[in-house]
Each structure stands twice: as C-alpha cells, then as structure tokens.
Motif scaffolding. Structure first.
Motif, PDB file in Angstrom:
ATOM      1  N   UNK A  84      -0.401  -6.527   2.256  1.00 45.86           N
ATOM      2  CA  UNK A  84      -0.338  -5.409   3.198  1.00 45.86           C
ATOM      3  C   UNK A  84      -1.336  -5.608   4.328  1.00 45.86           C
ATOM      4  N   UNK A  85      -0.991  -5.150   5.533  1.00 44.65           N
ATOM      5  CA  UNK A  85      -1.981  -5.177   6.617  1.00 44.65           C
ATOM      6  C   UNK A  85      -3.177  -4.296   6.244  1.00 44.65           C
ATOM      7  N   UNK A  86      -4.374  -4.774   6.485  1.00 40.68           N
ATOM      8  CA  UNK A  86      -5.590  -4.053   6.088  1.00 40.68           C
ATOM      9  C   UNK A  86      -5.691  -2.674   6.740  1.00 40.68           C
ATOM     10  N   UNK A  87      -5.182  -2.517   7.959  1.00 42.56           N
ATOM     11  CA  UNK A  87      -5.301  -1.239   8.639  1.00 42.56           C
ATOM     12  C   UNK A  87      -4.545  -0.142   7.895  1.00 42.56           C
ATOM     13  N   UNK A  88      -3.538  -0.499   7.087  1.00 44.80           N
ATOM     14  CA  UNK A  88      -2.786   0.514   6.350  1.00 44.80           C
ATOM     15  C   UNK A  88      -3.610   1.128   5.217  1.00 44.80           C
ATOM     16  N   UNK A  89      -4.699   0.487   4.851  1.00 44.38           N
ATOM     17  CA  UNK A  89      -5.533   0.988   3.765  1.00 44.38           C
ATOM     18  C   UNK A  89      -6.703   1.843   4.259  1.00 44.38           C
ATOM     19  N   UNK A  90      -6.764   2.092   5.565  1.00 41.03           N
ATOM     20  CA  UNK A  90      -7.845   2.902   6.141  1.00 41.03           C
ATOM     21  C   UNK A  90      -7.864   4.305   5.541  1.00 41.03           C
ATOM     22  N   UNK A  91      -6.705   4.806   5.159  1.00 45.05           N
ATOM     23  CA  UNK A  91      -6.638   6.139   4.565  1.00 45.05           C
ATOM     24  C   UNK A  91      -7.531   6.286   3.348  1.00 45.05           C
ATOM     25  N   UNK A  92      -7.787   5.186   2.661  1.00 46.31           N
ATOM     26  CA  UNK A  92      -8.693   5.220   1.518  1.00 46.31           C
ATOM     27  C   UNK A  92     -10.108   5.616   1.911  1.00 46.31           C
ATOM     28  N   UNK A  93     -10.497   5.360   3.142  1.00 46.35           N
ATOM     29  CA  UNK A  93     -11.800   5.782   3.652  1.00 46.35           C
ATOM     30  C   UNK A  93     -11.746   7.213   4.184  1.00 46.35           C
ATOM     31  N   UNK A  94     -10.624   7.575   4.764  1.00 50.58           N
ATOM     32  CA  UNK A  94     -10.519   8.882   5.412  1.00 50.58           C
ATOM     33  C   UNK A  94     -10.452  10.034   4.417  1.00 50.58           C
ATOM     34  N   UNK A  95      -9.798   9.820   3.275  1.00 47.66           N
ATOM     35  CA  UNK A  95      -9.672  10.884   2.271  1.00 47.66           C
ATOM     36  C   UNK A  95     -11.015  11.421   1.797  1.00 47.66           C
ATOM     37  N   UNK A  96     -11.920  10.546   1.323  1.00 45.86           N
ATOM     38  CA  UNK A  96     -13.226  11.053   0.885  1.00 45.86           C
ATOM     39  C   UNK A  96     -14.039  11.700   1.999  1.00 45.86           C
ATOM     40  N   UNK A  97     -13.938  11.175   3.214  1.00 50.01           N
ATOM     41  CA  UNK A  97     -14.659  11.787   4.340  1.00 50.01           C
ATOM     42  C   UNK A  97     -14.157  13.208   4.548  1.00 50.01           C
ATOM     43  N   UNK A  98     -12.845  13.373   4.519  1.00 54.15           N
ATOM     44  CA  UNK A  98     -12.232  14.696   4.677  1.00 54.15           C
ATOM     45  C   UNK A  98     -12.748  15.654   3.605  1.00 54.15           C
ATOM     46  N   UNK A  99     -12.756  15.205   2.356  1.00 55.01           N
ATOM     47  CA  UNK A  99     -13.148  16.091   1.259  1.00 55.01           C
ATOM     48  C   UNK A  99     -14.640  16.418   1.322  1.00 55.01           C
ATOM     49  N   UNK A 100     -15.482  15.472   1.692  1.00 60.05           N
ATOM     50  CA  UNK A 100     -16.915  15.756   1.829  1.00 60.05           C
ATOM     51  C   UNK A 100     -17.126  16.792   2.933  1.00 60.05           C
ATOM     52  N   UNK A 101     -16.459  16.632   4.064  1.00 60.04           N
ATOM     53  CA  UNK A 101     -16.586  17.607   5.159  1.00 60.04           C
ATOM     54  C   UNK A 101     -16.092  18.973   4.707  1.00 60.04           C
ATOM     55  N   UNK A 102     -14.988  18.998   3.990  1.00 58.92           N
ATOM     56  CA  UNK A 102     -14.450  20.247   3.449  1.00 58.92           C
ATOM     57  C   UNK A 102     -15.472  20.910   2.532  1.00 58.92           C
ATOM     58  N   UNK A 103     -16.084  20.127   1.679  1.00 61.76           N
ATOM     59  CA  UNK A 103     -17.071  20.631   0.724  1.00 61.76           C
ATOM     60  C   UNK A 103     -18.316  21.155   1.433  1.00 61.76           C
ATOM     61  N   UNK A 104     -18.741  20.465   2.493  1.00 61.61           N
ATOM     62  CA  UNK A 104     -19.921  20.899   3.243  1.00 61.61           C
ATOM     63  C   UNK A 104     -19.649  22.142   4.084  1.00 61.61           C
TER      64      UNK A 104
END
Length: 163
Positions: A84-104
């Motif tokens: 798979x193209x590596x850029x397609x796996x960027x969502x793996x980084x975005x999910x935790x960032x989203x949840x941490x921001x949500x939690x904060x």
C-alpha cells in the motif's frame, strides 16, 4: 446444481446510488451521535486517568473488538500492507490525535462546542478534499450551496459559543 453467490446477488434488485445514500445516511448520523457519546465518556475519563491513558483505553478496546471481528470475517482480500502507498496509512496517526484533542477539550468547552468545532473542521476540510479530488476522491466543485453550508456551520459554532 448449486447457485453461486454471484448468481444470487445478480438476481436481487440492484441498489441505486441514491438508494444507497438513503440507507447510509441514518447509519452515518448514528455514528456521529456515537462520537458525541464518546466525547462525553472520554472527557471525564481523561480527567480521572490522564488524557493519553484515556485515549489508549479507547483504542485498546476498539482494537480488541476489531481483532475479534477480523477473526470471524475470514481471510483478507486485497494487497498486503507492504504494497500500500504509505500516505494511505496516515489515518493511523490522525485517529489518536483526534481522540486526545477530544479528551482534552470536552471537559473545558463542553460536548456541544467540541462537536460543532470538530464538525466545522471536518466539513471545511471535506469540501476542500472534494473540490480538489485529493486522496482519490471524486471531484465535486465548491458551489454556492456548499459555501452556504460552511457559513451556517460557522454560524452554529458562534451561536453555541455565545449560548
């Protein structure tokens, strides 16, 4: 003679594109409601155990459920992850960032404000992704109705912030 799955599915009435949209829309709305519940649960959890631990717990439970579902679903079809193209796996980084921001954010600005702010960012970026056809999305030019929708979402953000 036994009918194959393809034979059975071709005999069934095809779901039109607009019919599929009507079926998916309530599901997506329910998923959005789930995000509000998640924010309501994560805020207090983050205050009690720490924001990163709360995020880890959410992803840990989700990963366990997905692993179980994958075991039940059978072999995976498609290319190997290494293909798979590596850029397609960027969502793996975005999910935790989203949840941490949500939690904060949730304990400080409330669930409604958090959700409308998230919605503002999601819709704004989604319109750009559609407009330019980024990530392989079908291009949909920004028109007056889309600009009005963005304006109304920003107005909702302002009204909720003031209320």
């Amino acid at each position: 003679m036994q009918a194959s799955v393809d034979d059975v599915s071709s005999a069934a009435a095809p779901v039109t594109r607009s019919g599929l949209r009507l079926l998916l829309l309530p599901l997506v709305i329910l998923a959005g409601m789930g995000l509000s519940v998640e924010a309501g649960l994560l805020g207090p959890l983050g205050v009690q155990v720490g924001h990163l631990w709360a995020t880890l717990s959410i992803f840990g439970v989700g990963s366990a459920i997905l692993f179980f579902l994958l075991l039940l679903s059978g072999p995976r079809k498609g290319p190997a992850f290494s293909e798979l193209p590596r850029w397609q796996l960027i969502g793996g980084f975005l999910g935790p960032i989203y949840v941490v921001v949500l939690t904060l954010a949730t304990p400080h600005i409330g669930i409604a404000m958090t959700m409308i702010a998230i919605l503002s960012g999601q819709v704004g970026k989604s319109v750009l992704i559609d407009h330019f056809g980024w990530f392989g999305a079908t291009r949909k030019k920004v028109n007056g109705e889309r600009w009005l929708a963005l304006l109304l979402i920003v107005a909702a953000l302002v009204l909720i912030a003031r209320g």
